[in-house]
Design an enzyme around this catalytic site. Sequence first.
Site, PDB file in Angstrom:
ATOM      1  N   HIS A  31       9.434  -8.617   3.812  1.00  0.00           N
ATOM      2  CA  HIS A  31       8.529  -8.873   4.934  1.00  0.00           C
ATOM      3  C   HIS A  31       9.253  -9.739   5.968  1.00  0.00           C
ATOM      4  O   HIS A  31       8.740 -10.772   6.419  1.00  0.00           O
ATOM      5  CB  HIS A  31       7.251  -9.556   4.461  1.00  0.00           C
ATOM      6  CG  HIS A  31       6.095  -9.340   5.401  1.00  0.00           C
ATOM      7  ND1 HIS A  31       4.798  -9.191   4.969  1.00  0.00           N
ATOM      8  CD2 HIS A  31       6.033  -9.245   6.757  1.00  0.00           C
ATOM      9  CE1 HIS A  31       3.996  -9.018   6.007  1.00  0.00           C
ATOM     10  NE2 HIS A  31       4.733  -9.051   7.116  1.00  0.00           N
ATOM     11  N   ARG A  47       2.020  -3.359   7.908  1.00  0.00           N
ATOM     12  CA  ARG A  47       1.313  -4.161   6.915  1.00  0.00           C
ATOM     13  C   ARG A  47       1.384  -3.439   5.570  1.00  0.00           C
ATOM     14  O   ARG A  47       1.336  -2.204   5.502  1.00  0.00           O
ATOM     15  CB  ARG A  47      -0.154  -4.362   7.303  1.00  0.00           C
ATOM     16  CG  ARG A  47      -0.372  -4.829   8.732  1.00  0.00           C
ATOM     17  CD  ARG A  47       0.209  -6.198   8.993  1.00  0.00           C
ATOM     18  NE  ARG A  47      -0.551  -7.269   8.333  1.00  0.00           N
ATOM     19  CZ  ARG A  47      -0.144  -8.524   8.284  1.00  0.00           C
ATOM     20  NH1 ARG A  47       1.024  -8.866   8.791  1.00  0.00           N
ATOM     21  NH2 ARG A  47      -0.895  -9.445   7.704  1.00  0.00           N
TER      22      ARG A  47
END
Length: 316
Positions: free
Chosen positions: A279, A231
């Site tokens: 991502h 993350r």
Amino acid sequence: MPTLDKGRVLLAVTGFHPQRWRELLSTEREVVLEPNGPADPSIDYAVVWKQKPNLLTKLPNLRAIFSIGAGVDHIMADKTVPDVPIVKVVADNLTQHMVEFVVWRVLDHHRQAMLYEGQQKKKVWHEPPQRTANDISVGIMGLGSLGRAAALALSSLGFRVNGWSRREQQVAGVSTFSGNNGLVPFLNATDILVVLLPLTPATQGIVNYGLLKELRRRNGLGGAVLINAGRGRLQKDADIVRALDDGILKEASLDVFEVEPLPKTSPIWNHPRIFVTPHAAATSDPNHLVPIMLRQMAAFERGEPLDNVVDRSAGY
């Protein structure tokens, strides 16, 4: 076709188009994108990704919440979420994507791809020394389903693998460390750090300059390497750039960032020793994930327990 006696599913997502998710969920359930008012009694389940704050708060018959992604911090950030089970995604497809990404980036750094790319631009023909995998120690921060799978894949390639987690765990072929007391010894024994931690109040900003200084720099790679596919808010972007510029890190591969999309003004874009992906390490595929959710809903209604339920006290 969905049966009429089943409660409806609320599909609440931001950041991507929900159509395919809705189509697949609708094969067995009635699906809505908005509740009929804040206290809609017809909603049994919510399938969410970065849902609007307070959206789930007053749904009186909500039985469970399913996250579309592997992370659940987007759900936990809303302190008004009702006290019902939160289910995180664990799927072979998602795990395979993450394992592929981690192995790719570890091998890319291990086989000195950035060095060769620089040589190619300069038309330099030079073969540097190449260490074998068992000379290199890869450390996995986070030994959940993704971290364990990545650790086993790297071990099978001959790398020496360490693992660190908040709670003590055992993984075959992996040297494991845990808790605050185990963190520095884990880092001191690691050449390539792979971050796959969940985002919680305890882990936010954990990948900072102080942590990176503890990585082993005298190694067969010629310096420490960071790979973050967890993350974005686990790391301090500026600290990573500083660590690279100060020689604390040799190279980095970053799939996640404090702010996403990564701002065009960020120095990360143009840093010669950072590899950037948007991502994209392990994208949630509705074709694989929705059938798992539907099976879980049906099993839950038969009185069976849900799988992969979040520990609210731990945040993951």
